[in-house]
Design an enzyme around this catalytic site. Structure first.
Site, PDB file in Angstrom:
ATOM      1  CG  LEU A  33     -25.370   4.694  34.871  1.00 42.48           C
ATOM      2  CD1 LEU A  33     -25.976   5.541  33.767  1.00 42.48           C
ATOM      3  CD2 LEU A  33     -25.921   5.109  36.231  1.00 42.48           C
ATOM      4  CG  HIS A  34     -27.128  -1.472  38.048  1.00 39.69           C
ATOM      5  ND1 HIS A  34     -28.466  -1.353  38.336  1.00 39.69           N
ATOM      6  CD2 HIS A  34     -26.453  -0.986  39.128  1.00 39.69           C
ATOM      7  CE1 HIS A  34     -28.599  -0.854  39.548  1.00 39.69           C
ATOM      8  NE2 HIS A  34     -27.402  -0.603  40.052  1.00 39.69           N
ATOM      9  CG  HIS A  75     -28.440   3.161  37.911  1.00 37.25           C
ATOM     10  ND1 HIS A  75     -27.370   2.308  38.023  1.00 37.25           N
ATOM     11  CD2 HIS A  75     -28.433   3.896  39.042  1.00 37.25           C
ATOM     12  CE1 HIS A  75     -26.751   2.521  39.169  1.00 37.25           C
ATOM     13  NE2 HIS A  75     -27.378   3.463  39.815  1.00 37.25           N
ATOM     14  CD  GLN A  91     -22.641   8.738  48.632  1.00 33.81           C
ATOM     15  OE1 GLN A  91     -23.109   9.775  48.167  1.00 33.81           O
ATOM     16  NE2 GLN A  91     -23.242   7.575  48.461  1.00 33.81           N
ATOM     17  CG  ASP A  93     -29.349   2.232  47.927  1.00 30.41           C
ATOM     18  OD1 ASP A  93     -28.564   1.487  48.528  1.00 30.41           O
ATOM     19  OD2 ASP A  93     -29.282   2.401  46.699  1.00 30.41           O
TER      20      ASP A  93
HETATM   21  O1  PAF Z   1     -27.426   5.934  45.638  1.00 26.41           O
HETATM   22  C1  PAF Z   1     -26.474   6.579  45.149  1.00 26.41           C
HETATM   23  O2  PAF Z   1     -25.993   6.275  44.046  1.00 26.41           O
HETATM   24  C2  PAF Z   1     -25.882   7.743  45.921  1.00 26.41           C
HETATM   25  O3  PAF Z   1     -25.918   7.519  47.280  1.00 26.41           O
HETATM   26  C3  PAF Z   1     -26.505   9.091  45.552  1.00 26.41           C
HETATM   27  C4  PAF Z   1     -27.976   9.147  45.923  1.00 26.41           C
HETATM   28  C5  PAF Z   1     -26.348   9.360  44.083  1.00 26.41           C
HETATM   29  C6  PAF Z   1     -25.807  10.217  46.313  1.00 26.41           C
HETATM   30  O4  PAF Z   1     -24.460  10.261  46.001  1.00 26.41           O
END
Ligand code: PAF
Length: 293
Positions: free
Chosen positions: A33-34, A37, A61, A164
């Site tokens: 976390l930064h 977040h 992913q 994102d």
């Molecule tokens: O953006 C992210 O950190 C990830 O893609 C997420 C949305 C938590 C899904 O794993």
């Protein structure tokens, strides 16, 4: 603050909160976390009774291998990237608590994807362009885990960052198409003083790379100014952005695109709001950024 590792316990907790009439705000993360977040978590705390943060490095992913396509160099395989993804639950938990989180949900990968796992969510078209072109399977992994997390956490509102942009658009489409009862809120990108978008990946940059990384935002500002001045020719704008970025010797452009906000299709003549998005390797680190203009 509670740390919940079991899916069942998380579902039960959310159910109890809803019975008590509490609203749940949810921030899905992969940890590391930064400030970006934490700003989000603070905001969620203001808008909801209960704040749930998930910390789950989602293996599906990362994809099998990043492709070599035109300007893209496969600096690492998906598996390597998954393994080297920074993990520090203890520190993340402290930061979450300080920012106002009530629950951290951090399931094991084995629990989320047991050996028998078979079901995936794929948002066609939107997942295959921009970053999706270079990361096959990535957005299928994101849409799948987002769906699972929404089903488990059952939040009223889930929060995503504009950084994102493609992810946020795909998640919105997923919940719309699959009738998942959650509101998606997209929050502005949090930036360092020099404009670099905050990202867990910034930690990989050395001092010189960190300096070069500011060129992503500079290129976006250039695009914004050109559009404001009345330039409607997307290829012209992209060419000027490329020229600026190519001045940095540690930067290698993966893509720069100007696309429609709904279908993410490239725009030729800019007459409406558009998404200007780019992905650039700075040394061995791939950074993305975007603006809506
Ligand atoms: O953006 C992210 O950190 C990830 O893609 C997420 C949305 C938590 C899904 O794993």
């Amino acid at each position: 603050m509670k740390i919940i590792r079991s899916i069942k316990e998380m579902s039960n907790f959310s159910q109890m909160m809803h019975i008590k009439g509490k609203t749940i705000g949810f921030v899905p993360t992969m940890g590391a976390l930064h400030e970006g977040h934490l700003t989000l978590i603070r905001q969620v705390h203001k808008e909801n009774d209960i704040v749930v943060v998930s910390i789950f490095v989602n293996p599906i992913q990362f994809g099998p291998k990043w492709l070599w396509l035109k300007e893209a160099k496969p600096r690492s395989s998906g598996l390597e990237d998954y393994r080297r993804y920074p993990r520090n639950l203890k520190l993340d938990a402290q930061l979450c608590e300080k920012a106002g989180a009530d629950v951290i949900f951090c399931p094991e990968a084995q629990q989320m994807y047991p050996g028998s796992y078979k079901t995936y969510v794929n948002v066609s078209d939107l997942s295959d362009c921009l970053c999706g072109k270079f990361r096959p399977g990535h957005f299928k992994g994101v849409a799948t885990v987002a769906t699972k997390l929404f089903n488990i956490v059952n939040p009223d509102i889930a929060y995503f960052g504009q950084k994102d942009a493609q992810q946020a658009i795909i998640v919105k489409k997923t919940v719309g198409d699959l009738n998942i009862p959650v509101q998606i809120k997209v929050m502005p990108t949090i930036r360092e003083k020099d404009g670099l978008a905050m990202s867990s990946r910034n930690a990989y940059l050395n001092k010189e790379e960190r300096q070069d990384a500011t060129v992503l935002y500079q290129a976006l500002i250039l695009a914004k100014n050109l559009i404001r001045e009345g330039n409607i020719n997307a290829s012209d704008i992209i060419r000027k952005m490329r020229q600026l970025i190519n001045k940095k010797k540690r930067a290698q452009i993966q893509y720069i695109l100007i696309v429609d906000l709904k279908d993410l299709k490239p725009v030729d003549k800019i007459r409406d709001k558009v998404l200007v998005a780019l992905s650039v390797w700075i040394g061995k680190t791939r950074l993305i950024d975007n603006i809506i203009t």
